[in-house]
Design a protein around this motif. Structure first.
Motif, PDB file in Angstrom:
ATOM      1  N   MET A   1     -48.799 -31.244   9.773  1.00 21.27           N
ATOM      2  CA  MET A   1     -48.927 -30.923   8.345  1.00 21.27           C
ATOM      3  C   MET A   1     -47.572 -30.637   7.717  1.00 21.27           C
ATOM      4  O   MET A   1     -47.331 -30.996   6.556  1.00 21.27           O
ATOM      5  CB  MET A   1     -49.875 -29.730   8.165  1.00 21.27           C
ATOM      6  N   ALA A   2     -46.694 -29.990   8.467  1.00 19.92           N
ATOM      7  CA  ALA A   2     -45.363 -29.703   7.921  1.00 19.92           C
ATOM      8  C   ALA A   2     -44.601 -30.991   7.632  1.00 19.92           C
ATOM      9  O   ALA A   2     -43.892 -31.104   6.625  1.00 19.92           O
ATOM     10  CB  ALA A   2     -44.582 -28.824   8.897  1.00 19.92           C
ATOM     11  N   SER A   3     -44.757 -31.990   8.509  1.00 17.67           N
ATOM     12  CA  SER A   3     -44.076 -33.266   8.273  1.00 17.67           C
ATOM     13  C   SER A   3     -44.683 -34.023   7.101  1.00 17.67           C
ATOM     14  O   SER A   3     -43.972 -34.739   6.380  1.00 17.67           O
ATOM     15  CB  SER A   3     -44.140 -34.120   9.537  1.00 17.67           C
ATOM     16  N   GLN A   4     -45.965 -33.873   6.882  1.00 14.25           N
ATOM     17  CA  GLN A   4     -46.617 -34.582   5.790  1.00 14.25           C
ATOM     18  C   GLN A   4     -46.378 -33.910   4.438  1.00 14.25           C
ATOM     19  O   GLN A   4     -46.122 -34.572   3.424  1.00 14.25           O
ATOM     20  CB  GLN A   4     -48.127 -34.684   6.052  1.00 14.25           C
ATOM     21  N   PHE A   5     -46.459 -32.586   4.407  1.00 14.63           N
ATOM     22  CA  PHE A   5     -46.238 -31.851   3.154  1.00 14.63           C
ATOM     23  C   PHE A   5     -44.757 -31.624   2.867  1.00 14.63           C
ATOM     24  O   PHE A   5     -44.407 -31.208   1.758  1.00 14.63           O
ATOM     25  CB  PHE A   5     -46.952 -30.489   3.209  1.00 14.63           C
ATOM     26  N   GLU A   6     -43.909 -31.853   3.882  1.00 13.39           N
ATOM     27  CA  GLU A   6     -42.473 -31.594   3.748  1.00 13.39           C
ATOM     28  C   GLU A   6     -42.220 -30.162   3.293  1.00 13.39           C
ATOM     29  O   GLU A   6     -41.411 -29.884   2.407  1.00 13.39           O
ATOM     30  CB  GLU A   6     -41.833 -32.592   2.778  1.00 13.39           C
ATOM     31  N   SER A   7     -42.953 -29.260   3.899  1.00 12.78           N
ATOM     32  CA  SER A   7     -42.855 -27.843   3.565  1.00 12.78           C
ATOM     33  C   SER A   7     -43.303 -27.031   4.773  1.00 12.78           C
ATOM     34  O   SER A   7     -44.120 -27.490   5.584  1.00 12.78           O
ATOM     35  CB  SER A   7     -43.730 -27.505   2.353  1.00 12.78           C
ATOM     36  N   LEU A   8     -42.761 -25.829   4.911  1.00 14.31           N
ATOM     37  CA  LEU A   8     -43.189 -24.926   5.976  1.00 14.31           C
ATOM     38  C   LEU A   8     -44.176 -23.888   5.491  1.00 14.31           C
ATOM     39  O   LEU A   8     -44.896 -23.278   6.291  1.00 14.31           O
ATOM     40  CB  LEU A   8     -41.971 -24.223   6.585  1.00 14.31           C
ATOM     41  N   ILE A   9     -44.222 -23.661   4.176  1.00 18.47           N
ATOM     42  CA  ILE A   9     -45.096 -22.639   3.604  1.00 18.47           C
ATOM     43  C   ILE A   9     -46.513 -23.155   3.441  1.00 18.47           C
ATOM     44  O   ILE A   9     -47.483 -22.484   3.803  1.00 18.47           O
ATOM     45  CB  ILE A   9     -44.546 -22.139   2.257  1.00 18.47           C
ATOM     46  N   GLN A  10     -46.662 -24.354   2.914  1.00 15.42           N
ATOM     47  CA  GLN A  10     -48.008 -24.870   2.657  1.00 15.42           C
ATOM     48  C   GLN A  10     -48.820 -25.065   3.938  1.00 15.42           C
ATOM     49  O   GLN A  10     -50.010 -24.726   3.976  1.00 15.42           O
ATOM     50  CB  GLN A  10     -47.909 -26.166   1.858  1.00 15.42           C
ATOM     51  N   PRO A  11     -48.266 -25.616   5.036  1.00 17.05           N
ATOM     52  CA  PRO A  11     -49.045 -25.649   6.287  1.00 17.05           C
ATOM     53  C   PRO A  11     -49.419 -24.257   6.783  1.00 17.05           C
ATOM     54  O   PRO A  11     -50.493 -24.064   7.364  1.00 17.05           O
ATOM     55  CB  PRO A  11     -48.105 -26.351   7.266  1.00 17.05           C
ATOM     56  N   PHE A  12     -48.544 -23.288   6.540  1.00 22.00           N
ATOM     57  CA  PHE A  12     -48.858 -21.909   6.918  1.00 22.00           C
ATOM     58  C   PHE A  12     -50.079 -21.409   6.144  1.00 22.00           C
ATOM     59  O   PHE A  12     -50.940 -20.716   6.701  1.00 22.00           O
ATOM     60  CB  PHE A  12     -47.641 -21.022   6.659  1.00 22.00           C
ATOM     61  N   ILE A  13     -50.157 -21.755   4.871  1.00 21.00           N
ATOM     62  CA  ILE A  13     -51.323 -21.358   4.067  1.00 21.00           C
ATOM     63  C   ILE A  13     -52.587 -22.020   4.604  1.00 21.00           C
ATOM     64  O   ILE A  13     -53.648 -21.394   4.728  1.00 21.00           O
ATOM     65  CB  ILE A  13     -51.096 -21.737   2.584  1.00 21.00           C
ATOM     66  N   ILE A  14     -52.495 -23.293   4.933  1.00 16.23           N
ATOM     67  CA  ILE A  14     -53.662 -24.039   5.417  1.00 16.23           C
ATOM     68  C   ILE A  14     -54.146 -23.486   6.756  1.00 16.23           C
ATOM     69  O   ILE A  14     -55.354 -23.454   7.026  1.00 16.23           O
ATOM     70  CB  ILE A  14     -53.312 -25.536   5.532  1.00 16.23           C
ATOM     71  N   MET A  15     -53.223 -23.030   7.599  1.00 15.81           N
ATOM     72  CA  MET A  15     -53.600 -22.568   8.930  1.00 15.81           C
ATOM     73  C   MET A  15     -54.427 -21.286   8.894  1.00 15.81           C
ATOM     74  O   MET A  15     -54.994 -20.883   9.918  1.00 15.81           O
ATOM     75  CB  MET A  15     -52.357 -22.339   9.787  1.00 15.81           C
ATOM     76  N   PHE A  16     -54.528 -20.636   7.727  1.00 20.65           N
ATOM     77  CA  PHE A  16     -55.398 -19.467   7.626  1.00 20.65           C
ATOM     78  C   PHE A  16     -56.860 -19.844   7.812  1.00 20.65           C
ATOM     79  O   PHE A  16     -57.704 -18.965   8.066  1.00 20.65           O
ATOM     80  CB  PHE A  16     -55.204 -18.772   6.267  1.00 20.65           C
ATOM     81  N   ALA A  17     -57.195 -21.122   7.685  1.00 26.11           N
ATOM     82  CA  ALA A  17     -58.583 -21.545   7.880  1.00 26.11           C
ATOM     83  C   ALA A  17     -59.001 -21.438   9.347  1.00 26.11           C
ATOM     84  O   ALA A  17     -60.200 -21.351   9.642  1.00 26.11           O
ATOM     85  CB  ALA A  17     -58.753 -22.988   7.390  1.00 26.11           C
ATOM     86  N   VAL A  18     -58.045 -21.470  10.281  1.00 28.23           N
ATOM     87  CA  VAL A  18     -58.383 -21.446  11.709  1.00 28.23           C
ATOM     88  C   VAL A  18     -58.979 -20.093  12.132  1.00 28.23           C
ATOM     89  O   VAL A  18     -60.077 -20.060  12.714  1.00 28.23           O
ATOM     90  CB  VAL A  18     -57.149 -21.808  12.558  1.00 28.23           C
ATOM     91  N   PRO A  19     -58.324 -18.956  11.880  1.00 26.76           N
ATOM     92  CA  PRO A  19     -58.971 -17.690  12.265  1.00 26.76           C
ATOM     93  C   PRO A  19     -60.261 -17.432  11.504  1.00 26.76           C
ATOM     94  O   PRO A  19     -61.151 -16.754  12.019  1.00 26.76           O
ATOM     95  CB  PRO A  19     -57.900 -16.629  11.949  1.00 26.76           C
ATOM     96  N   LEU A  20     -60.375 -17.968  10.286  1.00 28.95           N
ATOM     97  CA  LEU A  20     -61.625 -17.799   9.541  1.00 28.95           C
ATOM     98  C   LEU A  20     -62.771 -18.532  10.233  1.00 28.95           C
ATOM     99  O   LEU A  20     -63.933 -18.132  10.136  1.00 28.95           O
ATOM    100  CB  LEU A  20     -61.458 -18.321   8.114  1.00 28.95           C
ATOM    101  N   ALA A  21     -62.463 -19.624  10.931  1.00 29.21           N
ATOM    102  CA  ALA A  21     -63.497 -20.339  11.689  1.00 29.21           C
ATOM    103  C   ALA A  21     -63.942 -19.534  12.898  1.00 29.21           C
ATOM    104  O   ALA A  21     -65.128 -19.518  13.257  1.00 29.21           O
ATOM    105  CB  ALA A  21     -62.967 -21.698  12.118  1.00 29.21           C
ATOM    106  N   PHE A  22     -62.995 -18.841  13.541  1.00 26.52           N
ATOM    107  CA  PHE A  22     -63.345 -18.053  14.716  1.00 26.52           C
ATOM    108  C   PHE A  22     -64.281 -16.901  14.350  1.00 26.52           C
ATOM    109  O   PHE A  22     -65.073 -16.454  15.192  1.00 26.52           O
ATOM    110  CB  PHE A  22     -62.079 -17.504  15.374  1.00 26.52           C
ATOM    111  N   VAL A  23     -64.202 -16.427  13.115  1.00 27.10           N
ATOM    112  CA  VAL A  23     -65.112 -15.370  12.670  1.00 27.10           C
ATOM    113  C   VAL A  23     -66.556 -15.845  12.792  1.00 27.10           C
ATOM    114  O   VAL A  23     -67.425 -15.168  13.355  1.00 27.10           O
ATOM    115  CB  VAL A  23     -64.794 -14.958  11.215  1.00 27.10           C
ATOM    116  N   GLY A  24     -66.836 -17.035  12.271  1.00 27.57           N
ATOM    117  CA  GLY A  24     -68.200 -17.554  12.339  1.00 27.57           C
ATOM    118  C   GLY A  24     -68.626 -17.884  13.756  1.00 27.57           C
ATOM    119  O   GLY A  24     -69.790 -17.675  14.126  1.00 27.57           O
TER     120      GLY A  24
END
Length: 572
Positions: A424-447
């Motif tokens: 994602m970092a290579s596609q978005f050319e950013s380090l912040i936006q993939p970090f934001i997207i990765m918050f979805a992973v722990p939210l999945a573990f909750v369910g």
């Protein structure tokens, strides 16, 4: 040739006429069915589908109206949203640590094996006589048993255990397939155990086919140097663990050995008579056990010929004392003059692990999971047995395999998260936006954790594989939101307005992709077909994780994106 040609022509014409008649009849019936029944089926189908579609559409429309308002409240209170997310993660971790664990779910294949042992030294004829009555009772009283495969004694070319002999037997039960194989197996096991409990001095174990592992679920290694003390402690541990409801079919490898005559030679007396201890011991062994003198050739077989004393000369222990240890000499010397002998018991086995003597205690799971049973064993053995300095115990078997597999799976999960972030970092050319997207992973573990808790599913290798799959699945919704938000911002839309617009427009596609994935996994989750025990935990982890990630991603990811707005690249 003329009659042959005539018969062939008549048969061909007849078959062609019949074919056309049948084809015409089928076509007429099909046309009639289409005209009469298709409209009825269409009307009936529309009735079945109509109301679910109406309710689904109404729910989506209601969610489309309410979602922007909820999102605005979340954007106004970002710290509250993040605090609630952290609280949910802490609760998830605390609940996850209390979940039951196992290496692999137990697969029920309608097959059970009972391995039985009578006292050591029981003749084969007596073993057959005693256990044949049990076999007959099984076939007579158990209608759920399809067949019984019985083995009395042992095969010397295929021996699998150290305690096999003429006193051992094996019943392999094949159970008739039922709607609930678990309940059928439990009923058969209880009834067979009730029959075997009535057989005096009988010990038995229950085994089932196990996937990817040949060990019983629970295995305890007791290490010690003194073989007699090791046998005593292992017997005491066996009695203690047999009383635990978490375990079943507890047994130790150090059992009663075969009876034997133990001869202790007096070296001083042997030296006085000029005898060699190795020659005397070899002579006694050949006289009692026998020696292969030659082989008799019979066609393609070579039959060994064993020479030894007659049975009447070695039947009693007193006969052994009369054996002459210096044959050919003028003055014969009996064995009792140079050795002491007595009837004793030999060890059933001497097992070593890393050069240390070990007694192994194995058991099946009772009313508990693997993780809970291991904790109970540790606490019970530590408190109720006085361990000396040279003795200790370790829990191995599937528990050890689970610990090793858990480490590998956690490493695989961490690697998958890293690779997803890098892509994602290579596609978005950013380090912040993939970090934001990765918050979805722990939210999945909750369910996933909540789903395992609700369905009472144990954490296993299969569940871990489902969690690793989730890492690559749940980020899709967040990618859709962030990508469209960036697109709107490049068009000059204000950050807050871009977030609200992107989330509202992408709501339906996100719900659609989640619903298709969940419905596709639903048949696997309800456990249809043979081997469903392996597939169901993975489907449960993925379904509940995807649902929770979708719900929380629609709120948490836009909120974090808005909070980190200063670090997100602005439109050019």
């Amino acid at each position: 040739m003329l009659p042959y040609a005539l018969i062939k022509c008549v048969l061909g014409l007849t078959i062609e006429i019949l074919g056309k008649c049948i084809s015409g009849t089928v076509s007429s019936f099909s046309s009639f069915a289409i005209k009469r029944f298709i409209p009825v089926l269409r009307k009936f189908g529309s009735i079945l589908v109509k109301w679910p579609l109406i309710w689904t559409q109404a729910g989506i429309q209601w969610l489309v109206r309410k979602y922007p308002r909820w999102l605005e409240h979340a954007l106004d209170r970002p710290l509250t949203v993040i605090g609630m997310m952290c609280g949910a993660l802490v609760l998830t971790v605390s609940i996850g640590l209390t979940l039951e664990t196992e290496l692999l779910p137990e697969v029920h294949q309608s097959e059970i094996t009972f391995e039985m042992n009578l006292p050591v030294g029981t003749p084969l004829e007596e073993t057959v006589r005693i256990l044949s009555d049990v076999e007959a009772a099984l076939l007579r009283e158990q209608s759920e048993i399809k067949s019984v495969l019985t083995t009395f004694g042992y095969d010397i070319t295929n021996i699998k255990r150290s305690d096999e002999g003429e006193h051992s037997a094996r019943f392999k039960l094949l159970i008739r397939p039922e709607e609930s194989p678990i309940e059928s197996e439990e009923r058969v096991m209880e009834s067979v155990r009730a029959l075997l409990e009535n057989v005096p001095d009988l010990k038995y174990r229950v085994t089932r086919p196990v996937l990817f592992s040949t060990r019983k679920p629970v295995s305890v290694e007791i290490h010690g140097d003194d073989l007699a003390q090791l046998k005593t402690i292992s017997g005491e541990a066996e009695e203690i663990l047999s009383d635990l409801p978490a375990l079943a079919d507890v047994e130790t490898t150090l059992r009663s050995g075969a009876p034997e005559v133990q001869i202790t030679y007096d070296r001083a007396r042997l030296a006085r008579y000029g005898l060699n201890i190795s020659q005397v011991a070899e002579l006694v062994r050949d006289l009692i056990k026998g020696n292969e003198a030659t082989r008799f050739n019979m066609k393609d077989r070579r039959i060994p010929i064993i020479t030894r004393l007659g049975e009447g000369d070695r039947e009693e222990i007193e006969d052994i004392g009369d054996l002459t240890v210096n044959p050919g000499e003028t003055q014969s010397i009996p064995l009792r003059a140079v050795a002491d002998y007595q009837i004793g018991e030999g060890p059933s086995e001497i097992r070593r692990i890393d050069g240390k003597r070990v007694a192994l205690i194995q058991a099946n799971l009772g009313s508990s999971s693997l993780g809970a049973a291991v904790n109970t064993i540790k606490e019970t053995l530590s408190k109720r047995i006085n361990w000396t300095t040279d003795m200790n115990f370790f829990i191995t078997g599937q528990s050890e395999e689970w610990q090793r597999s858990q480490t590998s799976l956690l490493l695989a999960m961490g690697l998958s998260i890293f690779l997803v972030y890098v892509i994602m970092a290579s596609q978005f050319e950013s380090l912040i936006q993939p970090f934001i997207i990765m918050f979805a992973v722990p939210l999945a573990f909750v369910g996933s954790v909540m789903g395992l808790l609700v369905t009472k599913t144990s954490v296993s290798i299969v569940v871990f594989l489902g969690l690793i799959m989730l890492v690559g699945i749940v980020v899709n919704n967040a990618i859709v939101l962030v990508d469209y938000t960036n697109l709107l911002r490049t068009r000059g839309v204000a950050p807050r307005e871009a977030i609200l617009t992107a989330c509202s427009i992408r709501l339906r596609p996100i719900l659609m992709t989640t619903a298709t994935t969940v419905l596709g996994l639903f048949p696997m989750a309800i456990g249809l077909g043979d081997g469903a025990e392996i597939r169901t935990p993975m489907a449960i982890a993925v379904i509940f994780g995807l649902i929770s990630s979708t719900i929380l991603t629609l709120i948490v990811v836009p909120t974090i994106y808005h909070l980190l707005d200063r670090k997100v690249p602005k439109a050019s």
